[in-house]
Every structure is written in structure tokens, then in C-alpha cells.
Design a protein around this motif. Structure first.
Motif, PDB file in Angstrom:
ATOM      1  N   SER A 196      34.238  -2.381  57.234  1.00 55.78           N
ATOM      2  CA  SER A 196      35.287  -1.496  57.725  1.00 55.78           C
ATOM      3  C   SER A 196      36.331  -2.319  58.456  1.00 55.78           C
ATOM      4  CB  SER A 196      34.709  -0.425  58.657  1.00 55.78           C
ATOM      5  OG  SER A 196      34.123  -1.020  59.795  1.00 55.78           O
ATOM      6  N   GLY A 197      37.523  -1.747  58.591  1.00 57.54           N
ATOM      7  CA  GLY A 197      38.581  -2.407  59.353  1.00 57.54           C
ATOM      8  C   GLY A 197      39.429  -3.373  58.556  1.00 57.54           C
ATOM      9  N   PHE A 198      39.172  -3.503  57.261  1.00 49.62           N
ATOM     10  CA  PHE A 198      40.020  -4.348  56.430  1.00 49.62           C
ATOM     11  C   PHE A 198      39.988  -3.810  55.014  1.00 49.62           C
ATOM     12  CE2 PHE A 198      36.725  -6.629  54.083  1.00 49.62           C
ATOM     13  CZ  PHE A 198      35.621  -6.558  54.930  1.00 49.62           C
ATOM     14  N   THR A 199      40.915  -4.272  54.220  1.00 48.27           N
ATOM     15  CA  THR A 199      41.003  -3.800  52.837  1.00 48.27           C
ATOM     16  C   THR A 199      39.933  -4.476  52.011  1.00 48.27           C
ATOM     17  OG1 THR A 199      43.394  -3.526  53.095  1.00 48.27           O
ATOM     18  CG2 THR A 199      42.512  -3.510  50.848  1.00 48.27           C
ATOM     19  N   PHE A 200      38.950  -3.713  51.659  1.00 47.31           N
ATOM     20  CA  PHE A 200      37.757  -4.235  50.977  1.00 47.31           C
ATOM     21  C   PHE A 200      38.116  -5.018  49.735  1.00 47.31           C
ATOM     22  CE2 PHE A 200      33.244  -4.154  50.546  1.00 47.31           C
ATOM     23  CZ  PHE A 200      32.967  -4.081  49.193  1.00 47.31           C
ATOM     24  N   ASP A 201      38.975  -4.466  48.893  1.00 44.38           N
ATOM     25  CA  ASP A 201      39.276  -5.091  47.607  1.00 44.38           C
ATOM     26  C   ASP A 201      40.124  -6.353  47.745  1.00 44.38           C
ATOM     27  OD1 ASP A 201      39.552  -1.911  45.827  1.00 44.38           O
ATOM     28  OD2 ASP A 201      37.821  -3.168  46.324  1.00 44.38           O
ATOM     29  N   ASP A 202      40.707  -6.601  48.906  1.00 49.22           N
ATOM     30  CA  ASP A 202      41.545  -7.778  49.103  1.00 49.22           C
ATOM     31  C   ASP A 202      40.777  -8.947  49.707  1.00 49.22           C
ATOM     32  OD1 ASP A 202      44.579  -5.958  50.048  1.00 49.22           O
ATOM     33  OD2 ASP A 202      43.680  -6.421  48.104  1.00 49.22           O
ATOM     34  N   HIS A 203      39.482  -8.779  49.868  1.00 44.50           N
ATOM     35  CA  HIS A 203      38.688  -9.821  50.505  1.00 44.50           C
ATOM     36  C   HIS A 203      37.537 -10.248  49.604  1.00 44.50           C
ATOM     37  CE1 HIS A 203      40.932  -8.608  54.002  1.00 44.50           C
ATOM     38  NE2 HIS A 203      40.428  -9.628  54.678  1.00 44.50           N
ATOM     39  N   HIS A 204      37.205 -11.523  49.692  1.00 46.39           N
ATOM     40  CA  HIS A 204      36.014 -12.030  49.043  1.00 46.39           C
ATOM     41  C   HIS A 204      34.804 -11.719  49.924  1.00 46.39           C
ATOM     42  CE1 HIS A 204      39.306 -14.890  47.761  1.00 46.39           C
ATOM     43  NE2 HIS A 204      39.003 -14.219  46.674  1.00 46.39           N
ATOM     44  N   LEU A 205      33.680 -11.561  49.282  1.00 50.36           N
ATOM     45  CA  LEU A 205      32.467 -11.185  50.007  1.00 50.36           C
ATOM     46  C   LEU A 205      31.339 -12.138  49.664  1.00 50.36           C
ATOM     47  CD1 LEU A 205      32.881  -7.425  49.215  1.00 50.36           C
ATOM     48  CD2 LEU A 205      33.157  -8.453  51.480  1.00 50.36           C
ATOM     49  N   GLY A 206      30.495 -12.402  50.631  1.00 53.20           N
ATOM     50  CA  GLY A 206      29.397 -13.319  50.396  1.00 53.20           C
ATOM     51  C   GLY A 206      28.183 -12.972  51.231  1.00 53.20           C
ATOM     52  N   TRP A 207      27.048 -13.467  50.785  1.00 52.51           N
ATOM     53  CA  TRP A 207      25.805 -13.361  51.550  1.00 52.51           C
ATOM     54  C   TRP A 207      25.334 -14.764  51.909  1.00 52.51           C
ATOM     55  CZ3 TRP A 207      23.588  -9.129  53.556  1.00 52.51           C
ATOM     56  CH2 TRP A 207      23.937  -7.879  53.029  1.00 52.51           C
ATOM     57  N   PHE A 208      24.966 -14.943  53.160  1.00 49.99           N
ATOM     58  CA  PHE A 208      24.454 -16.204  53.661  1.00 49.99           C
ATOM     59  C   PHE A 208      23.123 -15.942  54.349  1.00 49.99           C
ATOM     60  CE2 PHE A 208      28.181 -19.055  53.298  1.00 49.99           C
ATOM     61  CZ  PHE A 208      29.130 -18.135  52.911  1.00 49.99           C
ATOM     62  N   VAL A 260      24.089 -17.893  49.927  1.00 48.94           N
ATOM     63  CA  VAL A 260      23.117 -17.353  48.982  1.00 48.94           C
ATOM     64  C   VAL A 260      23.816 -16.834  47.732  1.00 48.94           C
ATOM     65  CG1 VAL A 260      21.354 -15.589  48.626  1.00 48.94           C
ATOM     66  CG2 VAL A 260      21.532 -16.748  50.844  1.00 48.94           C
ATOM     67  N   ALA A 261      24.836 -16.017  47.921  1.00 44.61           N
ATOM     68  CA  ALA A 261      25.570 -15.438  46.802  1.00 44.61           C
ATOM     69  C   ALA A 261      26.983 -15.134  47.255  1.00 44.61           C
ATOM     70  CB  ALA A 261      24.891 -14.162  46.313  1.00 44.61           C
ATOM     71  N   CYS A 262      27.955 -15.498  46.435  1.00 42.69           N
ATOM     72  CA  CYS A 262      29.353 -15.287  46.800  1.00 42.69           C
ATOM     73  C   CYS A 262      30.138 -14.786  45.607  1.00 42.69           C
ATOM     74  CB  CYS A 262      29.972 -16.580  47.320  1.00 42.69           C
ATOM     75  SG  CYS A 262      29.286 -17.125  48.887  1.00 42.69           S
ATOM     76  N   MET A 263      30.947 -13.756  45.853  1.00 43.09           N
ATOM     77  CA  MET A 263      31.800 -13.206  44.795  1.00 43.09           C
ATOM     78  C   MET A 263      33.129 -13.929  44.812  1.00 43.09           C
ATOM     79  SD  MET A 263      31.198  -9.113  44.851  1.00 43.09           S
ATOM     80  CE  MET A 263      29.792  -8.400  44.026  1.00 43.09           C
ATOM     81  N   HIS A 264      33.542 -14.407  43.651  1.00 47.63           N
ATOM     82  CA  HIS A 264      34.782 -15.149  43.540  1.00 47.63           C
ATOM     83  C   HIS A 264      35.932 -14.235  43.153  1.00 47.63           C
ATOM     84  CE1 HIS A 264      32.527 -18.849  43.915  1.00 47.63           C
ATOM     85  NE2 HIS A 264      31.673 -18.377  43.030  1.00 47.63           N
ATOM     86  N   SER A 265      37.123 -14.755  43.320  1.00 47.43           N
ATOM     87  CA  SER A 265      38.314 -13.952  43.057  1.00 47.43           C
ATOM     88  C   SER A 265      38.449 -13.574  41.588  1.00 47.43           C
ATOM     89  CB  SER A 265      39.569 -14.700  43.512  1.00 47.43           C
ATOM     90  OG  SER A 265      39.622 -15.974  42.912  1.00 47.43           O
ATOM     91  N   ASP A 266      37.792 -14.331  40.705  1.00 49.19           N
ATOM     92  CA  ASP A 266      37.871 -14.007  39.276  1.00 49.19           C
ATOM     93  C   ASP A 266      36.771 -13.044  38.837  1.00 49.19           C
ATOM     94  OD1 ASP A 266      36.395 -17.133  38.012  1.00 49.19           O
ATOM     95  OD2 ASP A 266      35.646 -15.591  39.367  1.00 49.19           O
ATOM     96  N   GLY A 267      36.035 -12.541  39.802  1.00 50.92           N
ATOM     97  CA  GLY A 267      35.004 -11.558  39.487  1.00 50.92           C
ATOM     98  C   GLY A 267      33.614 -12.132  39.305  1.00 50.92           C
ATOM     99  N   ARG A 268      33.544 -13.460  39.174  1.00 51.71           N
ATOM    100  CA  ARG A 268      32.225 -14.073  39.015  1.00 51.71           C
ATOM    101  C   ARG A 268      31.491 -14.074  40.358  1.00 51.71           C
ATOM    102  NH1 ARG A 268      32.087 -19.062  38.762  1.00 51.71           N
ATOM    103  NH2 ARG A 268      34.210 -19.421  39.536  1.00 51.71           N
ATOM    104  N   THR A 269      30.184 -14.146  40.244  1.00 49.28           N
ATOM    105  CA  THR A 269      29.348 -14.304  41.429  1.00 49.28           C
ATOM    106  C   THR A 269      28.520 -15.571  41.245  1.00 49.28           C
ATOM    107  OG1 THR A 269      29.198 -11.910  41.759  1.00 49.28           O
ATOM    108  CG2 THR A 269      27.569 -13.285  42.882  1.00 49.28           C
ATOM    109  N   SER A 270      28.510 -16.422  42.216  1.00 39.45           N
ATOM    110  CA  SER A 270      27.700 -17.632  42.158  1.00 39.45           C
ATOM    111  C   SER A 270      26.510 -17.488  43.098  1.00 39.45           C
ATOM    112  CB  SER A 270      28.526 -18.861  42.539  1.00 39.45           C
ATOM    113  OG  SER A 270      29.009 -18.743  43.861  1.00 39.45           O
TER     114      SER A 270
END
Length: 122
Positions: free
Chosen positions: A25-37, A48-58
Motif C-alpha cells: 500500500s502507499g505506492f503504485t503497485f504496477d509501477d514497482h518491481h517486487l521481490g522476496w528476500f 529468493v525471487a524477483c520480478m523483472h520489468s520484462d515480466g520474468r521472474t528469477s
């Protein structure tokens, strides 16, 4: 105010599954990259897992084939499905967001949740 709130952690036995959730919350979800550490006792925080701007997840090699990261923009929520859990997966798990960084190789992300404990033991 930016907030990331993780939930879903707990204590499980080896081989079991957990699904972590992170409500943003508090920011534009779709404009940010998201990751798990995660950070295990005595160790540095690692991606652990990170979503990239091109839609891939590493994924980190240690979790490939067992963990799956997904997101639901309508709910401003990102998930980490963790299967076949191992004792070495024991750690505090954090979700993170950043408007620029999308790599798990760095933890210099802007926003962090408070973390949720995952404990895997027999």
C-alpha cells in the motif's frame, strides 16, 4: 505512507508447503518491481525471487523448481508459494519493492516489509 506487510509464515516439517503473502500500500503497485528476500540467523540477507520489468521472474538456484512467485495487481498483493521446504529454507522472509531495481543480486531496494518467520524442522 508506503507499507509492505508480509504474512503466512510459520513452522512446518520438511517436505511441507507454505504460501507467503505481501500486501502493498502507499505506492503504485504496477509501477514497482517486487521481490522476496530472506535472512537466516548469522547470514546475510539474500534474494529468493524477483520480478523483472520484462515480466520474468528469477529465482535463486537453491529454490528453483520449489518456489513460485506471483502477484495479483487487483489485490496489491505478491505471493511466494514454497513447496518441498527444507531445513535450510529456515529464515525471516521479506518482501521488497523498488521503482528501479529489479535484481535479487542487491538488497538496496527502497521499501521493505517487517518480515515473516519461516521455520522448517522435523
Amino acid at each position: 505512507e508506503v507499507q509492505l506487510v508480509e504474512s503466512g509464515g510459520g513452522a512446518v516439517q520438511p517436505g511441507e508447503s507454505l504460501r507467503l503473502s505481501c500486501l502493498a500500500s502507499g505506492f503504485t503497485f504496477d509501477d514497482h518491481h517486487l521481490g522476496w528476500f530472506r535472512q537466516a540467523p548469522g547470514k546475510e540477507r539474500e534474494g529468493v525471487a524477483c520480478m523483472h520489468s520484462d515480466g520474468r521472474t528469477s529465482y535463486d538456484d537453491s529454490v528453483k523448481g520449489r518456489f513460485n512467485m506471483s502477484s495479483d495487481g487487483a489485490k496489491n498483493t505478491v505471493y511466494l508459494q514454497m513447496n518441498s521446504l527444507k531445513p535450510e529454507d529456515t529464515a525471516v522472509y521479506y518482501c521488497a519493492a523498488d521503482s528501479f531495481i529489479d535484481s535479487c543480486a542487491t538488497d538496496a531496494w527502497d521499501y521493505w516489509g517487517q518480515g515473516t518467520q519461516v521455520t522448517v524442522s522435523a
